[in-house]
Design an enzyme around this catalytic site. Sequence first.
Site, PDB file in Angstrom:
ATOM      1  N   ALA A  27      36.731  22.822  60.217  1.00  0.00           N
ATOM      2  CA  ALA A  27      35.759  21.783  59.898  1.00  0.00           C
ATOM      3  C   ALA A  27      36.360  20.921  58.790  1.00  0.00           C
ATOM      4  O   ALA A  27      37.283  21.346  58.103  1.00  0.00           O
ATOM      5  CB  ALA A  27      34.467  22.433  59.418  1.00  0.00           C
ATOM      6  N   GLY A  87      36.798  26.306  62.099  1.00  0.00           N
ATOM      7  CA  GLY A  87      36.110  25.629  63.191  1.00  0.00           C
ATOM      8  C   GLY A  87      37.038  25.357  64.370  1.00  0.00           C
ATOM      9  O   GLY A  87      36.597  25.332  65.522  1.00  0.00           O
ATOM     10  N   GLU A 126      37.124  28.344  66.311  1.00  0.00           N
ATOM     11  CA  GLU A 126      35.822  28.496  66.980  1.00  0.00           C
ATOM     12  C   GLU A 126      35.723  27.599  68.215  1.00  0.00           C
ATOM     13  O   GLU A 126      35.126  27.983  69.221  1.00  0.00           O
ATOM     14  CB  GLU A 126      34.692  28.193  65.988  1.00  0.00           C
ATOM     15  CG  GLU A 126      34.632  29.243  64.884  1.00  0.00           C
ATOM     16  CD  GLU A 126      33.608  28.930  63.820  1.00  0.00           C
ATOM     17  OE1 GLU A 126      33.808  27.938  63.089  1.00  0.00           O
ATOM     18  OE2 GLU A 126      32.610  29.658  63.722  1.00  0.00           O
ATOM     19  N   GLU A 174      37.745  30.984  56.569  1.00  0.00           N
ATOM     20  CA  GLU A 174      36.584  30.506  55.804  1.00  0.00           C
ATOM     21  C   GLU A 174      36.288  31.376  54.594  1.00  0.00           C
ATOM     22  O   GLU A 174      35.827  30.895  53.564  1.00  0.00           O
ATOM     23  CB  GLU A 174      35.339  30.454  56.701  1.00  0.00           C
ATOM     24  CG  GLU A 174      35.315  29.288  57.686  1.00  0.00           C
ATOM     25  CD  GLU A 174      35.965  29.623  59.006  1.00  0.00           C
ATOM     26  OE1 GLU A 174      36.771  30.589  59.072  1.00  0.00           O
ATOM     27  OE2 GLU A 174      35.684  28.930  59.995  1.00  0.00           O
TER      28      GLU A 174
HETATM   29  C1  3H9 Z   1      35.290  25.710  58.584  1.00  0.00           C
HETATM   30  O1  3H9 Z   1      35.979  25.474  59.520  1.00  0.00           O
HETATM   31  C2  3H9 Z   1      33.804  26.035  58.685  1.00  0.00           C
HETATM   32  C3  3H9 Z   1      33.353  26.342  60.081  1.00  0.00           C
HETATM   33  O2  3H9 Z   1      33.567  27.685  60.405  1.00  0.00           O
HETATM   34  C4  3H9 Z   1      31.868  26.169  60.227  1.00  0.00           C
HETATM   35  C5  3H9 Z   1      31.329  24.805  60.209  1.00  0.00           C
HETATM   36  C6  3H9 Z   1      29.863  24.737  60.543  1.00  0.00           C
HETATM   37  N1  3H9 Z   1      39.299  19.610  55.819  1.00  0.00           N
HETATM   38  O3  3H9 Z   1      47.324  22.141  53.054  1.00  0.00           O
HETATM   39  P1  3H9 Z   1      48.053  20.888  53.259  1.00  0.00           P
HETATM   40  C7  3H9 Z   1      43.877  18.288  53.863  1.00  0.00           C
HETATM   41  S1  3H9 Z   1      35.917  25.681  57.024  1.00  0.00           S
HETATM   42  C8  3H9 Z   1      39.644  18.528  55.115  1.00  0.00           C
HETATM   43  O4  3H9 Z   1      48.753  20.279  52.105  1.00  0.00           O
HETATM   44  P2  3H9 Z   1      49.933  22.259  54.950  1.00  0.00           P
HETATM   45  C9  3H9 Z   1      44.415  18.776  52.534  1.00  0.00           C
HETATM   46  O5  3H9 Z   1      43.464  18.660  51.522  1.00  0.00           O
HETATM   47  C10 3H9 Z   1      37.593  25.187  57.207  1.00  0.00           C
HETATM   48  N2  3H9 Z   1      40.900  18.315  54.645  1.00  0.00           N
HETATM   49  O6  3H9 Z   1      49.062  21.003  54.491  1.00  0.00           O
HETATM   50  C11 3H9 Z   1      45.599  17.868  52.328  1.00  0.00           C
HETATM   51  O7  3H9 Z   1      45.113  16.637  51.846  1.00  0.00           O
HETATM   52  P3  3H9 Z   1      45.984  15.751  50.833  1.00  0.00           P
HETATM   53  C12 3H9 Z   1      38.461  26.303  57.678  1.00  0.00           C
HETATM   54  C13 3H9 Z   1      41.811  19.241  54.902  1.00  0.00           C
HETATM   55  O8  3H9 Z   1      50.761  21.776  56.074  1.00  0.00           O
HETATM   56  C14 3H9 Z   1      46.111  17.637  53.750  1.00  0.00           C
HETATM   57  O9  3H9 Z   1      45.033  17.963  54.627  1.00  0.00           O
HETATM   58  N3  3H9 Z   1      39.831  25.871  57.686  1.00  0.00           N
HETATM   59  C15 3H9 Z   1      41.519  20.396  55.629  1.00  0.00           C
HETATM   60  O10 3H9 Z   1      50.574  22.896  53.776  1.00  0.00           O
HETATM   61  C16 3H9 Z   1      47.305  18.504  54.105  1.00  0.00           C
HETATM   62  O11 3H9 Z   1      46.981  19.864  53.836  1.00  0.00           O
HETATM   63  C17 3H9 Z   1      40.632  26.076  56.626  1.00  0.00           C
HETATM   64  O12 3H9 Z   1      40.228  26.632  55.629  1.00  0.00           O
HETATM   65  C18 3H9 Z   1      40.195  20.573  56.102  1.00  0.00           C
HETATM   66  N4  3H9 Z   1      39.829  21.644  56.822  1.00  0.00           N
HETATM   67  O13 3H9 Z   1      48.878  23.300  55.519  1.00  0.00           O
HETATM   68  C19 3H9 Z   1      42.043  25.571  56.762  1.00  0.00           C
HETATM   69  N5  3H9 Z   1      42.636  21.156  55.731  1.00  0.00           N
HETATM   70  O14 3H9 Z   1      47.262  15.446  51.559  1.00  0.00           O
HETATM   71  C20 3H9 Z   1      42.400  24.747  55.562  1.00  0.00           C
HETATM   72  C21 3H9 Z   1      43.602  20.471  55.092  1.00  0.00           C
HETATM   73  O15 3H9 Z   1      45.119  14.565  50.573  1.00  0.00           O
HETATM   74  N6  3H9 Z   1      43.729  24.127  55.665  1.00  0.00           N
HETATM   75  N7  3H9 Z   1      43.123  19.319  54.583  1.00  0.00           N
HETATM   76  O16 3H9 Z   1      46.187  16.609  49.619  1.00  0.00           O
HETATM   77  C22 3H9 Z   1      44.864  24.820  55.511  1.00  0.00           C
HETATM   78  O17 3H9 Z   1      44.901  26.025  55.363  1.00  0.00           O
HETATM   79  C23 3H9 Z   1      46.147  24.017  55.490  1.00  0.00           C
HETATM   80  O18 3H9 Z   1      45.800  22.686  55.232  1.00  0.00           O
HETATM   81  C24 3H9 Z   1      46.971  24.055  56.807  1.00  0.00           C
HETATM   82  C25 3H9 Z   1      48.153  23.038  56.681  1.00  0.00           C
HETATM   83  C26 3H9 Z   1      47.533  25.462  57.008  1.00  0.00           C
HETATM   84  C27 3H9 Z   1      46.150  23.652  57.989  1.00  0.00           C
END
Ligand code: 3H9
Length: 670
Positions: free
Chosen positions: A63, A102, A105, A125
């Site tokens: 999400a 998400g 999911e 999450e």
């Molecule tokens: C969820 O899904 C809830 C649901 O179950 C239910 C809903 C009802 N959203 O980490 P990076 C941005 S909760 C918005 O440096 P990498 C991040 O801030 C979510 N922004 O890259 C950064 O911005 P900036 C569950 C996001 O290659 C840029 O993207 N998912 C999100 O080192 C690059 O990110 C997670 O918790 C997001 N979801 O790693 C996964 N994700 O460039 C969270 C990233 O402006 N994400 N950004 O600083 C990660 O673990 C890593 O970003 C990922 C890539 C492994 C994907």
Amino acid sequence: MTSPIRTERHGEVLVIISDNPPVNALGAAVRQGLEAAIKEGVADASVEAMVIRCDGRTFFAGADITEFGKPMQEPALPMLVDMIEASDKPVVAAIHGTALGGGCEVALACHYRVAAPSAKLGTPEVKLGLLPGAGGTQRLPRIAGVGLALEMTAKGDPIPARKAADAGLVDKLVGEDSLEADAIAFARGIKAARPIPRASQREVRPDPDAVAAFTKENSRRFRGFDAPAANIACVVKATELPYAEGVQFERAEFMRLMMGVQSAAQRHIFFAERQAAKIDDVPADTQLRPIRHVGVIGAGTMGGGISMNFLSAGIPVTIVEMAQEALDRGAGTIRKNYEATAAKGRMKPEQVEAAMGALIPTLDFDALAECDLIIEAVYESMDVKKEIFTRLDAICKPGAILASNTSYLDIDEIAATTKRPEDVVGMHFFSPANVMKLLEVVRGARTAPDVLATVMDLAKKIRKVAVVAGVTYGFIGNRMLMPRQVEANKLLMEGATPEQIDRVHVAFGMPMGPFQMSDLAGVDIGWHRDPSRIENIRDALAAEGRWGQKKQAGFYDYDEKRQPTPSPRVAEIIEDFRRKSGSTVREISDEEIVERTLYPMVNEGALILEEGKAQRASDVDVVWIYGYGWPVYRGGPMFWAKSEGYDKVVAGLDKHGFKVAQSLRDGTIR
Ligand code: 3H9
């Protein structure tokens, strides 16, 4: 605005493609586009199956976290995934990169999943203080079983596609470079298969033994956090309730967590960590200096740990010592550490050899001449450091970055001994340097922007979280430690015990309290080494050889397994000091310990910000989370102060007569 979702027809297969860089987060526009595309596929009689895939570096990574806490735009993710699953035409998720949260999911709601072998699937999450709130906790156990669902949801680490395939989470591993074509071929193969497999209609049997064992096994890891228990409870519900009721439970738990302070703190840290990498006045596209070979001066605990970071990242290291014995011991420790990792199965023997093969131990200081970055890691003496930097200045090639691992000393004074102060920077690693994630990058008055940018980039390569600090005694972290220590010592004199103060800190969520930390680091660190000069409790302990864990005696007594017990001798020493100083002993409340040891840290953090020695309050939080184990569910000291209320913190500081930082009093901390 153009939609991030487009569709392409491949005969009877409709391919739905998301293009929402950088990580295909499932923001409102993506959800709306997906809803429209699925409707299109369902309505079009010539479509027999659908494939959902993403452009760019990854399948949906979750999400959109930036939308949390704001009014949710339709369709909400839980509704969207139910709609995908309800499709009467089969839908195939084609996964590459990381299908997270998400995103995972969405994949679970699809009827089939194919994945590139390098892909990963996960529900992280819990690391944001949440749970998969779009049916994930109900579908995951139904497909992968209770054991894996508990692992994935309550711990939050993603699993490789191969493991997912073994667990039935992925139906087929396809070609790394032919994901779309293979997914379309797969869709053709199953387009007529009926009934369409729907995860929500499957059943999973309760497994109370597995749940109890998992909870017990991870009790330490989960200590203090709300979200793991909520994830576990949801997975259990999946084994007890029909899907429709299970998701209601999941929804209620998700909302409870989302409104709570822990999730706010953990989401704060998610963004804080990424923000810390950005330097306000250094453009993101600054040309970096190439770092192909690193030099490290000093093969002690610190130098060895620092070297391992680079060796593990495939960057060769020349390590210099003054005596053969120290050099051999240092190299031996590095090998021993790698072999211990290999013994735990976290490294292959050939990786150990590759890392060791890239280590060049030498007694020849001039061997550093060709290094691109040299990190000095000798003991804390300004004179010694000045001498080293003078020598480095004489031999290092132009453009080499000269770094000091000092924990306290003035980088500008060190830089001034060279003719190239612009190439000098602080790289303050935390012990054990191969494990701790924090790196304080100390910016001297003349440090060049490209030097800073290069070191910040390098930090990412060696998997550190780097924070920029200005030149100030102790930089960010250790400077904030000082008022805490001063107050902890005063509290001893007034009637508290080391056990009480440590217990309050551990109950707060710190891995250990101030006195346990002294014992671990060494009570003798920074001691003047004169046993006849006893000016405080610490001097008295050091004079008696109570140097901490290494001597099995410090503020506590230790057994062979390093288990601490309160020390009667220390109680005597404290009592003796109280008597001599004439201090009145009284009962100290736990609340007073919080007010006098933790609030002054916040105050010091505010002063550091006022003086411009840290870029932003969230950087201070990152330092404490990654350098000292501040509980992430409290978001770091500055976030904690804000969530407690600045007024409350100020009142506590006033009550005990501290001089309060103006920005804390005004609530203008940034
Ligand atoms: C969820 O899904 C809830 C649901 O179950 C239910 C809903 C009802 N959203 O980490 P990076 C941005 S909760 C918005 O440096 P990498 C991040 O801030 C979510 N922004 O890259 C950064 O911005 P900036 C569950 C996001 O290659 C840029 O993207 N998912 C999100 O080192 C690059 O990110 C997670 O918790 C997001 N979801 O790693 C996964 N994700 O460039 C969270 C990233 O402006 N994400 N950004 O600083 C990660 O673990 C890593 O970003 C990922 C890539 C492994 C994907």
